[in-house]
Design an enzyme around this catalytic site. Structure first.
Site, short mmCIF file in Angstrom:
data_model
loop_
_atom_site.label_atom_id
_atom_site.label_comp_id
_atom_site.label_asym_id
_atom_site.label_seq_id
_atom_site.Cartn_x
_atom_site.Cartn_y
_atom_site.Cartn_z
N HIS A 1 -2.86 8.31 5.84
CA HIS A 1 -3.07 6.95 5.34
C HIS A 1 -4.46 6.48 5.75
O HIS A 1 -5.20 5.92 4.94
CB HIS A 1 -1.99 6.03 5.90
CG HIS A 1 -1.99 4.66 5.31
ND1 HIS A 1 -1.91 4.43 3.95
CD2 HIS A 1 -2.06 3.43 5.89
CE1 HIS A 1 -1.93 3.13 3.73
NE2 HIS A 1 -2.02 2.50 4.88
N HIS B 1 -9.77 1.89 -0.03
CA HIS B 1 -8.33 1.75 -0.03
C HIS B 1 -7.86 1.18 -1.37
O HIS B 1 -8.07 0.01 -1.67
CB HIS B 1 -7.90 0.83 1.11
CG HIS B 1 -6.43 0.81 1.37
ND1 HIS B 1 -5.52 1.40 0.53
CD2 HIS B 1 -5.71 0.27 2.38
CE1 HIS B 1 -4.30 1.22 1.01
NE2 HIS B 1 -4.39 0.54 2.14
N LYS C 1 -9.66 7.91 1.89
CA LYS C 1 -10.22 6.56 1.82
C LYS C 1 -11.62 6.46 2.40
O LYS C 1 -12.32 5.47 2.15
CB LYS C 1 -9.28 5.58 2.54
CG LYS C 1 -7.91 5.43 1.89
CD LYS C 1 -7.03 4.44 2.66
CE LYS C 1 -5.64 4.32 2.06
NZ LYS C 1 -4.82 5.52 2.31
N GLU D 1 -1.17 6.09 13.55
CA GLU D 1 -0.68 7.12 12.65
C GLU D 1 -0.80 8.49 13.30
O GLU D 1 0.12 9.32 13.20
CB GLU D 1 -1.46 7.10 11.34
CG GLU D 1 -0.97 8.12 10.33
CD GLU D 1 -1.73 8.10 9.02
OE1 GLU D 1 -1.29 8.78 8.06
OE2 GLU D 1 -2.76 7.40 8.94
N CYS E 1 0.81 -1.22 0.00
CA CYS E 1 0.00 0.00 0.00
C CYS E 1 0.84 1.27 0.00
O CYS E 1 0.29 2.38 -0.08
CB CYS E 1 -0.93 -0.02 1.21
SG CYS E 1 -1.84 -1.56 1.33
N PHE F 1 2.36 -3.45 3.86
CA PHE F 1 2.86 -4.73 4.36
C PHE F 1 4.39 -4.79 4.26
O PHE F 1 4.98 -4.26 3.32
CB PHE F 1 2.32 -5.89 3.53
CG PHE F 1 0.93 -6.34 3.90
CD1 PHE F 1 0.40 -6.11 5.15
CD2 PHE F 1 0.17 -7.01 2.97
CE1 PHE F 1 -0.86 -6.55 5.47
CE2 PHE F 1 -1.11 -7.46 3.28
CZ PHE F 1 -1.63 -7.22 4.53
#
Length: 493
Positions: free
Chosen positions: A384, A420, A415, A395, A244, A479
């Protein structure tokens, strides 16, 4: 960073491991964690007793100079190394036009709907930010359009629209040195439909029935390759795949090609098309998705106490990045300036983040250093913010570690409206960040009903706000502990 709980990727997600004999074990992974306070050793915060008074004064002067240097960074002045944005292109759940995309974001419209691309009736999650009525007319010929995976169709349309926006049509490109124009469009998952179809053919019909396009249309570098083939761009060309965080990694790398003089122009961004059975099923298996099947439009709700996971999206977001010198020479319209960026890795765990959260806060700090910007100059964060239990708060905690005073900062979550986009997320959000800069309006974070008490930054809840952006950052995490931050600002000659 992203854990299975952050970026797609940042919530508390339980993985059930299946073992022979039907036995199973349950492991809990918590997304990004709040950064622990770091205390300097006494020897670094106060001078030892044996130092003379003059040494103490000297040491104090050094500390003062260091503090002054940190608070007054210098931005790049060399027009060969300054990187500006001269074009933007996208494919989104709100269509292929940048202005329409941002206007619908400003209106707080949700693009999340029930999936009808395939029969999802047996899936425990049956909604996503699915793109409908997509047209590649004028950008991809009919034969190739039928063959291509959607991931590459989105990439080609977004990339060519970005070039058009930069006044770099085919006739103009033919007059330029195309060995100095590169392409760097990444993807987190690649041609997932092409890959799934190939595996299905192998299992059901045998290897002789596998399409010759199985490998070419599955591999992640094909978006950049196809765009270059169609446009004749012969500069640096490859893809980056960091889940991502992909698109921001591409922006960062593309800018560095320009800064090093290896390219005058880079076409960079991210693309993804994972709203299909394998993609949706895979994330269901991760237990990372929201399950609000009865109200999809309310499912993506960053920082809201009722959030229960992220919502899948898709699309592509591409920028034309260009050296200021080259842009001025050709009389290009300069939209905004890319000041800098950074990428870091938690180096900790495949899905579980560092306990001290150092990867995220250090990435933000490094991006500001690269940009020549002090924390006090930043007044907008495109977060994010995936609507996951642990990731959203983590975050925010990292942001607070870097920005001591957040009273002037607006922070929103794109998002919440489009889902996403995985590898495309950073591309679409970079465009949203730049539009906030150019319009003076920041879009809302929708579905803000019961904000987490720990979130003390203005999240622009539910309604757009007028806001003059001085410096904006866009965060993306993925990831593997991949962290990325890019910094944009209005262009000032």
């Amino acid at each position: 960073m992203a854990s299975i709980a952050s970026g797609s990727c940042s919530s508390a997600v339980a993985f059930q491991s299946r073992e022979i004999g039907g036995a199973s074990s349950l492991a809990q992974f918590n997304g990004l964690r709040a950064i622990d306070s770091v205390q300097l050793a006494p020897s670094l915060t106060s001078p030892p007793a044996f130092l003379s008074s003059s040494a103490r004064k000297s040491r104090g002067s050094v500390r003062a100079m260091v503090s002054q240097a940190v608070s007054a960074p210098k931005r790049e002045k060399d027009p060969k190394k300054r990187v500006v944005i001269t074009g933007m292109g996208l494919v989104s759940v709100f269509g292929n036009d940048v202005d329409t995309f941002y206007n619908r974001l400003l209106e707080g419209e949700s693009g999340i709907t029930l999936i009808d691309r395939f029969d999802a009736s047996d899936f425990s999650v049956r909604f996503a930010g699915q793109i409908r009525d997509f047209s590649s007319a004028g950008y991809i010929d009919g034969k190739n359009d039928r063959r291509l995976d959607d991931c590459w169709r989105y990439c080609l349309v977004a990339g060519k629209r970005a070039l058009e926006d930069a006044s770099l049509g085919s006739q103009v490109l033919e007059t330029m040195d195309r060995t100095k124009i590169g392409v760097l469009v990444g993807t987190g998952m690649g041609g997932l439909t092409a890959f799934s179809a190939g595996v299905e053919s192998l299992i059901q019909k045998g290897h002789k029935k596998i399409s010759p396009f199985f490998i070419p249309y599955s591999i992640t570098n094909m978006g950049s390759a196809l765009l270059a083939i169609d446009t004749g761009l012969m500069g640096p060309n490859y893809s980056i795949s960091t889940a991502c965080a992909t698109a921001n990694y591409c922006f960062y790398a593309a800018a560095n090609h320009i800064r090093r003089g290896e390219a005058d122009i880079m076409v960079a961004g991210g693309t993804e098309a994972a709203v299909m059975p394998t993609g949706v099923g895979g994330f269901i298996a991760c237990r990372a998705l929201s399950h609000r099947n009865d109200e999809p439009h309310r499912a993506s709700r960053p920082w809201d106490q009722g959030r229960d996971g992220f919502v899948m999206g898709e699309g592509a977001g591409v920028l034309v990045m260009e050296s200021l010198e080259h842009a001025l020479k050709r009389g290009a319209n300069i939209i905004a300036e890319y000041l800098g960026g950074a990428v870091t890795c938690d180096a900790h765990h495949m899905t579980d983040p560092r306990k001290d959260g150092l990867g995220v806060s250090s990435c933000i700090s490094k991006s500001l250093e690269d940009a020549g910007v002090s924390p006090e100059e930043v007044n907008y964060v495109n977060a994010h913010a995936t609507s996951t239990l642990a990731g959203d708060l983590a975050e925010v905690n990292a942001i607070k570690k870097v920005f001591k005073d957040t009273s002037e900062i607006k922070m929103n979550g794109t998002k919440s409206m489009i889902g996403h986009g995985l590898g495309a997320a950073g591309g679409l959000e970079a465009i949203a960040t730049i539009k906030a800069i150019t319009t003076g309006w920041v879009h809302p974070t929708i579905n803000q009903e019961n904000l987490e008490p720990a979130v003390t930054i203005d999240t622009v809840p539910n309604v757009k706000k007028q806001h003059q952006v001085n410096v904006g950052i866009s965060n993306s995490f993925g990831f593997g502990g991949h962290n990325s931050v890019v910094v944009f600002a209005p262009f000032n000659p």
